[in-house]
Design an enzyme around this catalytic site. Sequence first.
Site, PDB file in Angstrom:
ATOM      1  N   CYS A 132       1.841  -4.287  -1.104  1.00  0.00           N
ATOM      2  CA  CYS A 132       2.748  -3.262  -1.538  1.00  0.00           C
ATOM      3  C   CYS A 132       3.778  -2.636  -0.680  1.00  0.00           C
ATOM      4  O   CYS A 132       5.030  -2.349  -1.153  1.00  0.00           O
ATOM      5  CB  CYS A 132       1.897  -2.385  -2.033  1.00  0.00           C
ATOM      6  SG  CYS A 132       0.589  -1.795  -1.143  1.00  0.00           S
ATOM      7  N   HIS A 245       3.920   5.184  -2.591  1.00  0.00           N
ATOM      8  CA  HIS A 245       3.914   5.018  -1.110  1.00  0.00           C
ATOM      9  C   HIS A 245       5.346   5.518  -0.768  1.00  0.00           C
ATOM     10  O   HIS A 245       6.270   5.343  -1.694  1.00  0.00           O
ATOM     11  CB  HIS A 245       3.583   3.598  -0.668  1.00  0.00           C
ATOM     12  CG  HIS A 245       2.423   3.056  -0.760  1.00  0.00           C
ATOM     13  ND1 HIS A 245       1.444   3.996  -1.347  1.00  0.00           N
ATOM     14  CD2 HIS A 245       1.957   1.636  -0.580  1.00  0.00           C
ATOM     15  CE1 HIS A 245       0.371   2.812  -1.196  1.00  0.00           C
ATOM     16  NE2 HIS A 245       0.721   1.687  -0.778  1.00  0.00           N
TER      17      HIS A 245
END
Length: 349
Positions: A132, A245
């Site tokens: 990711c 994130h």
Amino acid sequence: MPLSSQVSVAILGATGAVGTELLELLQTRNFPIADIKFLASSRSAGRIVSFRGEKKPVEVVGENSFDGVDLVLASAGGTISKEWAAKAVAKGAVVIDNSSAFRLNPQVPLVIPEVNPGAAATHQGIIANPNCTTILMAMAVWPLHQLQPVQRIVVATYQSASGAGMRAMEEVKAQARAILQGEEPPTESFPYPLAFNLFPHNSPLNDQGYCEEEMKMVNETRKIFNTPQLRVSATCVRVPVLRAHSEAINLEFAKPMPVQQAKEALANTPGVRIVEDWKANYFPMPIDASGSDEVLVGRIRQDLSHPCGLELWLSGDQIRKGAALNAVQIAELLVAKNWLQPAKAMVSY
Ligand code: A2P
């Protein structure tokens, strides 16, 4: 496959954080589905899942699970992928694997559709979805790398709990509740309390002092960009955010990269949105990135310490573009290009 444009799909890990999002995206993006099955462990057997108005039970993955399946979207972790991906391929399915199990395998393309779509054509049954943090970084760096090659990337990440799965997200909420009530916070998914805290990513460390997550950013970026010598150094940190994130990225080029040129390139990149209000000091935040398909990029500025350096900041939904969305985009690419074909020869994985 296939031979109609309708695809028979199995989601392995259908009850997890990424699996749940895969389900949602397949519905909202109108992926052409002939049939779908939901696979997980015995913990979830019989749980009912709704898909396009139809209710179906979750099945325990087993030897016959992939009979007649064209496409497997796997998000149950590396161990489960290693156990089942090759079996699915042997049954004629193409596997898009969200785990790290096959990402650096030279036989397996590692694909971000906005960056290296052509790599998907070379698959031999398995296509890997990158890590990711790597996907989010690549989305912002690739358009600049096209203007002039990036020579060095130094990145610090601020990673949400979702990267460790649904149970980890629930644990952070439980920790916050416990701490506010003066109780001991539960720590099962994480080694330390994450609520009201942060810690360097707790994946295993190598001899040079880098953890696995940091080395994924190094090695996967090199593979996706097809630049084996690219210099990348990462510091990955887990922060008490639920699902998006963020990353602080420093780029070094051979010649100066004009900020305006970088902004124009990013503004014209599908999947990237520039979020910058310098007067209001408003820049990408996880709270805004959560639920968004786009990677939010801002604070694009000249590096004061280096004439050829550029600084930027991003936030991106770890579960969406960092995982499920990228996987569904790969699936859409396979269908659009007619690349959803079983492996031509048996490869041993
Ligand atoms: P289950 O709900 O049955 O445990 P997350 O990343 O959010 O933790 O989700 C992990 C996913 O992987 C879940 O759907 C989980 O199913 C699934 N999973 C975990 N272990 C197995 C296993 N041994 N076999 C099949 N699926 C598994």
